[in-house]
Design a protein around this motif. Structure first.
Motif, PDB file in Angstrom:
ATOM      1  N   ASN A   6      19.586  28.028 -31.044  1.00  0.00           N
ATOM      2  CA  ASN A   6      18.363  27.332 -30.689  1.00  0.00           C
ATOM      3  C   ASN A   6      17.324  28.265 -30.103  1.00  0.00           C
ATOM      4  OD1 ASN A   6      18.754  24.401 -31.215  1.00  0.00           O
ATOM      5  ND2 ASN A   6      20.597  24.855 -30.058  1.00  0.00           N
ATOM      6  N   LEU A  77       8.363  19.551 -24.385  1.00  0.00           N
ATOM      7  CA  LEU A  77       7.958  20.707 -25.209  1.00  0.00           C
ATOM      8  C   LEU A  77       8.061  20.375 -26.690  1.00  0.00           C
ATOM      9  CD1 LEU A  77       9.807  23.618 -23.353  1.00  0.00           C
ATOM     10  CD2 LEU A  77       7.339  23.384 -23.621  1.00  0.00           C
ATOM     11  N   GLY A  80      14.052  18.571 -31.237  1.00  0.00           N
ATOM     12  CA  GLY A  80      14.807  19.153 -32.348  1.00  0.00           C
ATOM     13  C   GLY A  80      15.924  18.230 -32.768  1.00  0.00           C
ATOM     14  N   GLY A  81      16.837  18.758 -33.518  1.00  0.00           N
ATOM     15  CA  GLY A  81      17.945  17.966 -34.024  1.00  0.00           C
ATOM     16  C   GLY A  81      18.832  17.409 -32.930  1.00  0.00           C
ATOM     17  N   PHE A  82      18.933  18.102 -31.803  1.00  0.00           N
ATOM     18  CA  PHE A  82      19.785  17.669 -30.704  1.00  0.00           C
ATOM     19  C   PHE A  82      19.177  16.581 -29.847  1.00  0.00           C
ATOM     20  CE2 PHE A  82      21.904  21.965 -30.520  1.00  0.00           C
ATOM     21  CZ  PHE A  82      23.134  21.466 -30.898  1.00  0.00           C
ATOM     22  N   VAL A  85      13.301  18.510 -25.709  1.00  0.00           N
ATOM     23  CA  VAL A  85      13.315  19.709 -24.858  1.00  0.00           C
ATOM     24  C   VAL A  85      12.147  19.613 -23.865  1.00  0.00           C
ATOM     25  CG1 VAL A  85      13.235  22.224 -24.796  1.00  0.00           C
ATOM     26  CG2 VAL A  85      14.311  21.076 -26.735  1.00  0.00           C
ATOM     27  N   ALA A  98      13.601  25.758 -20.019  1.00  0.00           N
ATOM     28  CA  ALA A  98      13.477  24.696 -21.023  1.00  0.00           C
ATOM     29  C   ALA A  98      14.782  23.925 -20.975  1.00  0.00           C
ATOM     30  CB  ALA A  98      13.255  25.301 -22.403  1.00  0.00           C
ATOM     31  N   LYS A 100      17.100  21.150 -22.553  1.00  0.00           N
ATOM     32  CA  LYS A 100      17.331  20.364 -23.762  1.00  0.00           C
ATOM     33  C   LYS A 100      18.245  19.202 -23.418  1.00  0.00           C
ATOM     34  CE  LYS A 100      17.582  22.476 -27.758  1.00  0.00           C
ATOM     35  NZ  LYS A 100      18.010  23.102 -29.030  1.00  0.00           N
ATOM     36  N   PHE A 115      17.718  26.636 -20.874  1.00  0.00           N
ATOM     37  CA  PHE A 115      17.375  27.941 -21.450  1.00  0.00           C
ATOM     38  C   PHE A 115      16.290  28.598 -20.613  1.00  0.00           C
ATOM     39  CE2 PHE A 115      18.601  25.117 -24.838  1.00  0.00           C
ATOM     40  CZ  PHE A 115      19.399  25.882 -25.660  1.00  0.00           C
ATOM     41  N   GLU A 116      16.225  29.877 -20.714  1.00  0.00           N
ATOM     42  CA  GLU A 116      15.035  30.546 -20.179  1.00  0.00           C
ATOM     43  C   GLU A 116      13.842  30.007 -20.946  1.00  0.00           C
ATOM     44  OE1 GLU A 116      15.126  34.761 -20.604  1.00  0.00           O
ATOM     45  OE2 GLU A 116      16.969  34.931 -19.457  1.00  0.00           O
ATOM     46  N   TYR A 117      12.790  29.752 -20.256  1.00  0.00           N
ATOM     47  CA  TYR A 117      11.604  29.273 -20.953  1.00  0.00           C
ATOM     48  C   TYR A 117      10.958  30.433 -21.716  1.00  0.00           C
ATOM     49  CZ  TYR A 117       6.955  27.525 -21.838  1.00  0.00           C
ATOM     50  OH  TYR A 117       5.795  27.152 -22.459  1.00  0.00           O
ATOM     51  N   VAL A 118      10.638  30.173 -22.954  1.00  0.00           N
ATOM     52  CA  VAL A 118      10.008  31.206 -23.777  1.00  0.00           C
ATOM     53  C   VAL A 118       8.572  30.788 -24.041  1.00  0.00           C
ATOM     54  CG1 VAL A 118      10.153  32.462 -25.960  1.00  0.00           C
ATOM     55  CG2 VAL A 118      12.240  31.726 -24.813  1.00  0.00           C
ATOM     56  N   THR A 179      20.823  20.877 -38.544  1.00  0.00           N
ATOM     57  CA  THR A 179      20.130  22.094 -38.947  1.00  0.00           C
ATOM     58  C   THR A 179      20.256  22.271 -40.457  1.00  0.00           C
ATOM     59  OG1 THR A 179      22.088  23.313 -38.313  1.00  0.00           O
ATOM     60  CG2 THR A 179      20.288  23.299 -36.750  1.00  0.00           C
TER      61      THR A 179
HETATM   62  N1  LIG Z   1      13.657  28.066 -24.496  1.00  0.00           N
HETATM   63  C1  LIG Z   1      12.567  27.460 -24.922  1.00  0.00           C
HETATM   64  N2  LIG Z   1      11.374  27.803 -24.414  1.00  0.00           N
HETATM   65  C2  LIG Z   1      10.251  27.194 -24.838  1.00  0.00           C
HETATM   66  N3  LIG Z   1      10.238  26.227 -25.771  1.00  0.00           N
HETATM   67  C3  LIG Z   1      11.402  25.842 -26.297  1.00  0.00           C
HETATM   68  C4  LIG Z   1      12.638  26.436 -25.901  1.00  0.00           C
HETATM   69  N4  LIG Z   1      13.625  25.856 -26.589  1.00  0.00           N
HETATM   70  C5  LIG Z   1      13.046  24.949 -27.396  1.00  0.00           C
HETATM   71  N5  LIG Z   1      11.724  24.927 -27.223  1.00  0.00           N
HETATM   72  C6  LIG Z   1      10.754  24.105 -27.938  1.00  0.00           C
HETATM   73  O1  LIG Z   1      11.274  22.783 -28.002  1.00  0.00           O
HETATM   74  C7  LIG Z   1      11.136  22.275 -29.320  1.00  0.00           C
HETATM   75  C8  LIG Z   1      12.446  21.704 -29.784  1.00  0.00           C
HETATM   76  O2  LIG Z   1      13.414  22.708 -29.664  1.00  0.00           O
HETATM   77  P1  LIG Z   1      14.805  22.614 -30.398  1.00  0.00           P
HETATM   78  O3  LIG Z   1      15.558  23.834 -30.082  1.00  0.00           O
HETATM   79  O4  LIG Z   1      15.449  21.307 -30.049  1.00  0.00           O
HETATM   80  O5  LIG Z   1      14.298  22.594 -31.873  1.00  0.00           O
HETATM   81  P2  LIG Z   1      15.044  23.053 -33.135  1.00  0.00           P
HETATM   82  O6  LIG Z   1      15.269  24.508 -33.041  1.00  0.00           O
HETATM   83  O7  LIG Z   1      14.265  22.531 -34.277  1.00  0.00           O
HETATM   84  O8  LIG Z   1      16.366  22.232 -32.929  1.00  0.00           O
HETATM   85  P3  LIG Z   1      17.772  22.370 -33.643  1.00  0.00           P
HETATM   86  O9  LIG Z   1      18.398  23.566 -33.064  1.00  0.00           O
HETATM   87  O10 LIG Z   1      18.473  21.122 -33.257  1.00  0.00           O
HETATM   88  O11 LIG Z   1      17.504  22.479 -35.097  1.00  0.00           O
HETATM   89  C9  LIG Z   1      10.662  23.383 -30.211  1.00  0.00           C
HETATM   90  O12 LIG Z   1       9.349  23.097 -30.595  1.00  0.00           O
HETATM   91  C10 LIG Z   1      10.667  24.621 -29.378  1.00  0.00           C
HETATM   92  O13 LIG Z   1       9.470  25.312 -29.549  1.00  0.00           O
END
Ligand SMILES: Nc1ncnc2c1ncn2[C@@H]1O[C@H](COP(=O)(O)OP(=O)(O)OP(=O)(O)O)[C@@H](O)[C@H]1O
Length: 573
Positions: A6, A77, A80-82, A85, A98, A100, A115-118, A179
């Motif tokens: 993720n 934010l 996603g599939g889970f 966030v 962040a 989830k 997660f660390e915020y990105v 995914t």
């Molecule tokens: N660590 C993070 N820092 C900042 N934004 C995040 C972080 N993790 C997720 N996001 C944001 O949250 C949203 C959803 O993240 P998520 O990881 O659930 O999506 P995904 O990658 O499509 O999911 P999946 O892994 O279930 O396919 C995304 O738009 C992503 O930009």
């Protein structure tokens, strides 16, 4: 794995997004260059702890609810599939995170991942949703992202304790289901998921980076909606590799770099999990492809960098490894026009031919040795007979190879190539220049009349004054167990083979004449590789044998002993 997949699409930039959930913006400038393990949370444990092995941290629900203002909409934010966030700030440290929230309506209970915020947005944002005036991501940046992602996955596969695969299967299966487009074929078949399933998913991301296409894109025509399905026929036709590149790159990449990246991707996306490479090897290869060089041509990759030699062989087919017979030197690449592919085809066909021949010879040698072991007498006449047989087999291999190259269409697929490559085991040994020169000079006079595999290198050597030429020979070996005995046998066989010219089984590279720049670069790579491999066991460490030779200021002779396992040659039986 679960967590890091993720994280793959995310990377940092200097600017941060403003959010009402941000209480301490100074944390935006957290250094992200160095990989740090992810932080996970669960409501089942209320104590916060750090384990020695993974530095995993757990939080209680209240802490995360506070951080995200009770999962308020304004902190959302994305989804996603889970599940959703949220952006949050940990009260205890002020760190941006962040969070989830795994789908409550699913089978996950109340689980949260932290997660660390990105701050820089997702890879998707940068690849597919550029803002007006924003420059497309350049090639090297793409390779750096791939390298970073591979490092993360390598950490999870090799270093984290417990490694991926020990997580509960419910969690895994939900994640994979969500995914779509990234999941490995074994998931669809209902087979077990392994670390090689991750390698497949990584391959899809790599393919997205190369092509600028989404894993699944329903806006495209039916045959282009699934990226991997679209790419598979192209993988089998290296001439078409340049067509795969994202048009936004405007061909601003070296053809060799592209070919190598596509070759790696193709390996990761093999149908059969065991045929996929180790992520550690992918990581090493990408470490080279992500280096910026003056001329934009990626560095050659020392073959000894890889744990599994299939990667080095696959790369060598696209002009990379510094010690393989099939690779091109930087000079060669410069001399090639960016669109020309004919000479590359010839090179590859020649390499394939050599490989087939080598395979037959190796098998024959094994049989000969077995026969010699069974019976002490009559070995000479047997050997003569065998040699005749060998000769005729080689002739057949040549014929079939040249007829296929004549037709121009019967190219061996990358899959087959990789399968062959996978079964090659290559070992290295080094000796002093003096000793090597002695061996080389005694062999050079009996050099085969057969078209030399290494003519390119020989000619490089002839034009190079450097006394630091690196030499290499590849010899075929029948057995692996007793290396010292083999060493002797090898030499004996090797000399005999020269006498039996043109059926020369000993291949030599007399020179990989590096110019000074390349020499320097090589040193840099060595340093970098040592860094990468610092956690590996001693016998895996890179260049350990080289050190002695270099200390004495002598060039070293790299001898590769290629052993082909029985099944390689079964094709030729
Ligand atoms: N660590 C993070 N820092 C900042 N934004 C995040 C972080 N993790 C997720 N996001 C944001 O949250 C949203 C959803 O993240 P998520 O990881 O659930 O999506 P995904 O990658 O499509 O999911 P999946 O892994 O279930 O396919 C995304 O738009 C992503 O930009």
């Amino acid at each position: 794995m679960i967590i890091m997949m993720n994280c793959f699409p995310c990377f940092t930039s200097q600017k941060s997004r403003n959010s009402p959930c941000t209480t301490n913006e100074t944390n935006e400038n957290v250094e992200h260059d160095e990989f740090r393990p992810p932080v996970a949370a669960t409501t089942k444990r209320i104590e916060e702890r750090e384990t020695e092995q993974t530095s995993l941290k757990t939080f209680n629900f209240r802490e995360l609810a506070t951080a995200t203002k009770n999962f308020r909409q304004e902190c959302l934010l994305g989804e996603g599939g889970f599940g959703r966030v949220y952006k949050g700030t940990l009260q205890s440290t002020g760190q941006l995170v962040a969070v989830k929230q795994l789908d409550k309506h699913g089978l996950h209970d109340q689980r949260l991942l932290v997660f660390e915020y990105v701050s820089g947005g997702s890879l998707q944002d940068h690849l597919y949703e550029q803002k007006p005036g924003q420059k497309p991501m350049d090639w090297i940046t793409r390779m750096k992202i791939a390298f970073g992602a591979a490092q993360g996955l390598d950490y999870l596969h090799d270093k984290v304790n417990p490694p991926p695969g020990t997580c509960d299967s419910l969690f895994l299966s939900s994640r994979v289901m969500d995914t779509y487009g990234y999941s490995a074929p074994e998931y669809t078949r209902g087979d077990d998921l392994t670390v090689k399933s991750d390698v497949y998913s990584f391959g899809v991301v790599l393919l997205e980076l190369i092509t600028g296409r989404r894993a699944i894109d329903t806006t495209k025509s039916n045959d282009e909606q699934n990226l991997v399905a679209w790419a598979q026929p192209i993988f089998r036709d290296p001439k078409r590799y340049p067509d795969m590149a994202d048009p936004l790159l405007r061909k601003n990449f070296s053809e060799r770099g592209l070919n190598q990246a596509v070759a790696i991707t193709s390996m990761c996306l093999q149908e059969e999990p065991t045929a996929r490479p180790l992520i550690s090897d992918v990581m090493v290869a990408l470490s080279f492809l992500s280096m910026s060089t003056e001329d934009g041509i990626p560095a050659t990759v020392p073959m000894s960098s890889f744990r599994d030699k299939s990667m080095s062989i696959a790369l060598s087919r696209h002009g990379s490894c510094s010690v393989t017979p099939f690779c091109l030197s930087r000079k060669d690449v410069n001399n090639k026009s960016s669109s020309s592919s004919d000479s590359e085809d010839e090179e590859e066909e020649k390499a394939e031919k050599e490989e087939e021949e080598e395979s037959i010879r190796s098998k024959k040698k094994e049989e000969q040795e077995e026969t010699a072991g069974d019976s002490d007498d009559g070995s000479d006449s047997n050997s003569e007979k065998d040699q005749e047989e060998e000769h005729s087999q080689l002739e057949k291999a040549r014929e079939s190879s040249s007829s296929s190259s004549d037709s121009g269409s019967e190219r061996r697929s990358i899959d087959e190539t990789n399968a062959t490559a996978q079964s090659l085991k290559i070992k290295y040994s080094y000796s002093s220049e003096e000793e090597d020169n002695e061996k080389l000079s005694s062999k050079s006079s009996s050099k085969s009349n057969e078209e030399s595999t290494f003519s390119r290198y020989d000619s490089d050597r002839d034009h190079d004054d450097s006394s630091r030429n690196t030499s290499m020979r590849i010899n075929s070996l029948a057995h692996e167990d007793n290396e010292e005995d083999e060493e002797e046998n090898l030499e004996t066989r090797s000399y005999r083979d020269h006498d039996d010219s043109p059926r020369n089984t000993s291949m030599r590279i007399n020179s990989l004449a590096h110019d000074d720049d390349e020499e320097e670069e090589e040193e840099n790579h060595e340093t970098r590789l040592e860094h990468i491999h610092s956690s590996k066991t001693e016998d895996q460490s890179v260049y350990s044998d080289d050190d002695a030779g270099e200390a004495s200021g002598e060039s070293s002779l790299h001898r590769i002993e290629a052993e082909e396992e029985e099944h390689i040659s079964s094709d030729h039986d």
